[in-house]
Design an enzyme around this catalytic site. Sequence first.
Site, PDB file in Angstrom:
ATOM      1  N   ALA A  66       0.694  -1.278  -0.241  1.00  0.00           N
ATOM      2  CA  ALA A  66       0.122  -0.332   0.285  1.00  0.00           C
ATOM      3  C   ALA A  66       0.972   1.325   0.078  1.00  0.00           C
ATOM      4  O   ALA A  66       0.398   2.234  -0.486  1.00  0.00           O
ATOM      5  CB  ALA A  66      -0.979   0.081   1.157  1.00  0.00           C
ATOM      6  N   HIS A 171      -0.134 -15.460   7.286  1.00  0.00           N
ATOM      7  CA  HIS A 171       0.794 -13.945   8.115  1.00  0.00           C
ATOM      8  C   HIS A 171       0.268 -14.363   9.774  1.00  0.00           C
ATOM      9  O   HIS A 171      -0.866 -14.899   9.424  1.00  0.00           O
ATOM     10  CB  HIS A 171       0.320 -12.765   7.576  1.00  0.00           C
ATOM     11  CG  HIS A 171      -1.056 -12.566   7.322  1.00  0.00           C
ATOM     12  ND1 HIS A 171      -1.980 -12.910   6.457  1.00  0.00           N
ATOM     13  CD2 HIS A 171      -1.301 -11.705   8.354  1.00  0.00           C
ATOM     14  CE1 HIS A 171      -2.982 -11.941   6.712  1.00  0.00           C
ATOM     15  NE2 HIS A 171      -2.448 -10.923   7.861  1.00  0.00           N
ATOM     16  N   HIS A 286       2.205 -16.154  25.002  1.00  0.00           N
ATOM     17  CA  HIS A 286       2.299 -15.091  26.331  1.00  0.00           C
ATOM     18  C   HIS A 286       3.498 -15.765  26.679  1.00  0.00           C
ATOM     19  O   HIS A 286       3.077 -17.197  27.491  1.00  0.00           O
ATOM     20  CB  HIS A 286       1.138 -14.936  26.967  1.00  0.00           C
ATOM     21  CG  HIS A 286       0.026 -14.244  26.469  1.00  0.00           C
ATOM     22  ND1 HIS A 286      -1.299 -14.080  27.525  1.00  0.00           N
ATOM     23  CD2 HIS A 286      -0.290 -13.144  25.759  1.00  0.00           C
ATOM     24  CE1 HIS A 286      -1.966 -13.429  27.102  1.00  0.00           C
ATOM     25  NE2 HIS A 286      -1.750 -12.669  25.634  1.00  0.00           N
ATOM     26  N   HIS A 304       3.086 -19.296  26.812  1.00  0.00           N
ATOM     27  CA  HIS A 304       2.375 -20.381  26.894  1.00  0.00           C
ATOM     28  C   HIS A 304       1.770 -20.204  25.507  1.00  0.00           C
ATOM     29  O   HIS A 304       1.446 -18.761  24.881  1.00  0.00           O
ATOM     30  CB  HIS A 304       0.988 -21.005  27.739  1.00  0.00           C
ATOM     31  CG  HIS A 304       0.482 -19.776  27.976  1.00  0.00           C
ATOM     32  ND1 HIS A 304       1.586 -18.558  29.072  1.00  0.00           N
ATOM     33  CD2 HIS A 304      -0.278 -18.943  28.094  1.00  0.00           C
ATOM     34  CE1 HIS A 304       0.177 -18.235  29.542  1.00  0.00           C
ATOM     35  NE2 HIS A 304      -0.305 -18.191  29.069  1.00  0.00           N
TER      36      HIS A 304
HETATM   37  P1  H2U Z   1      -4.488  -8.801   8.836  1.00  0.00           P
HETATM   38  O1  H2U Z   1      -5.408  -9.758   8.046  1.00  0.00           O
HETATM   39  O2  H2U Z   1      -4.158  -9.980   9.949  1.00  0.00           O
HETATM   40  O3  H2U Z   1      -5.555  -7.514   9.289  1.00  0.00           O
HETATM   41  O4  H2U Z   1      -3.236  -8.453   8.495  1.00  0.00           O
HETATM   42  C1  H2U Z   1      -2.888  -7.727   7.669  1.00  0.00           C
HETATM   43  C2  H2U Z   1      -2.457  -6.688   7.632  1.00  0.00           C
HETATM   44  O5  H2U Z   1      -1.210  -6.275   7.205  1.00  0.00           O
HETATM   45  C3  H2U Z   1      -2.866  -5.334   8.595  1.00  0.00           C
HETATM   46  O6  H2U Z   1      -2.746  -5.212   9.536  1.00  0.00           O
HETATM   47  C4  H2U Z   1      -1.530  -5.147   6.604  1.00  0.00           C
HETATM   48  C5  H2U Z   1      -2.730  -4.611   7.328  1.00  0.00           C
HETATM   49  O7  H2U Z   1      -2.210  -2.845   8.274  1.00  0.00           O
HETATM   50  N1  H2U Z   1      -1.043  -3.976   5.028  1.00  0.00           N
HETATM   51  C6  H2U Z   1       0.383  -3.882   4.996  1.00  0.00           C
HETATM   52  O8  H2U Z   1       0.857  -3.148   5.810  1.00  0.00           O
HETATM   53  N2  H2U Z   1       0.393  -3.432   4.257  1.00  0.00           N
HETATM   54  C7  H2U Z   1      -0.434  -3.688   2.887  1.00  0.00           C
HETATM   55  O9  H2U Z   1      -0.016  -3.050   1.764  1.00  0.00           O
HETATM   56  C8  H2U Z   1      -1.759  -4.322   3.161  1.00  0.00           C
HETATM   57  C9  H2U Z   1      -1.510  -4.900   4.308  1.00  0.00           C
END
Ligand code: H2U
Length: 361
Positions: A66, A171, A286, A304
């Site tokens: 992004a 991830h 944790h 754990h």
């Molecule tokens: P979640 O699927 O648990 O939301 O984790 C994905 C994370 O990846 C999310 O916190 C980050 C989002 O902010 N992300 C980036 O940092 N950059 C990107 O281009 C896409 C998603």
Amino acid sequence: MSENQNGMFDPKEHQHLRYNPLRDSWVLVSAHRMKRPWAGQVEKPSETNVPRYDPLNPLCPRNTRANGKLNPDYDSTFVFENDFPALQPDAPDPAADQHPLFQAKAARGVCKVMCFHPWSDVTLPLMKQEEIVRVIDKWAGLVEELGPVYPWVQIFENKGAMMGCSNPHPHCQVWASNFLPNEPALSDRCQREYYKKHGEPMLLQYAKQEAEQKERVVVEGKDWLAVVPYWATWPYQTLLLPRRHVLRISDLTPEEREDLASTMKRLLTKYDNLFEVSFPYSMGWHGAPTGPYLKEDNSHWQLHAHYYPPLLRSATVKKFMVGYEMLAGEQRDLTPEQAAEKLRNLPEEHYKSHEDSEKGK
Ligand code: H2U
């Protein structure tokens, strides 16, 4: 427990409260509610086919995120700074002069994202054991890197859209903060008090008891144990415990990391096999706090991991923590022993392994 009007107490028949010593709270267990019909209700949603590589997915190798940064052509794990972090290293302090009802404190930290694998169409249970070991090594490395600076390093994985996961690529996230958040602060207090009273770390004693009693054990490894805790609130909640006294994930020996990878793979395969779906959950580690706590005695702590899966009866019917849970207290239907037995009896071969061998994965 004493007798009631219906005769001898039976935890499968009679509602009762169970104590959660990690949160100093009680959960209402009403197992008789499981008598409601449930056979045959294993609805299976059509699984969306995740491509191995999606040129538009910002978590895949070689793609642009992004913020315009390019991911390397990674072939194992890959860690990057979250482009939308909830915590940043710098923020001014709120004013010191505060009304007791309007208190604010400084919050600083860093947020990272860690990809487990270059492929989007795998999850931990579908990965090879040696690939899971690399994930564990990276988790340990992040605690070593961020621990000296921050009191708390929270590693957590939100898996599945049901748990708010925004991206199917395997991830997890790592948030390090300059404060001890509520859950670890409560857990720290409970473990400390238990240690003071009983002279042994709570979860070390607990793991020994569970290994002997067996009825809540789901998977047993040489160095690790996965159990549905006696006080579980989510239907298929599990707790991953080392058999040895270990403070932090970074303290695990190479053998313990191998055994952890194998135990996780076995547990997560059973989870997927339960409803033949990629099982959603939130999980997290944790361990003893870090930062200034590194200089203190943390003998009361035991490393754990908690797994909190939302599913109850099928791949689509989840347990809602609403109503009574939000306003009064936690409640569950099937007993932790029943949940453990169900998971324990599931095969350790993944339901997809046949499909995958046909596809030549
Ligand atoms: P979640 O699927 O648990 O939301 O984790 C994905 C994370 O990846 C999310 O916190 C980050 C989002 O902010 N992300 C980036 O940092 N950059 C990107 O281009 C896409 C998603």
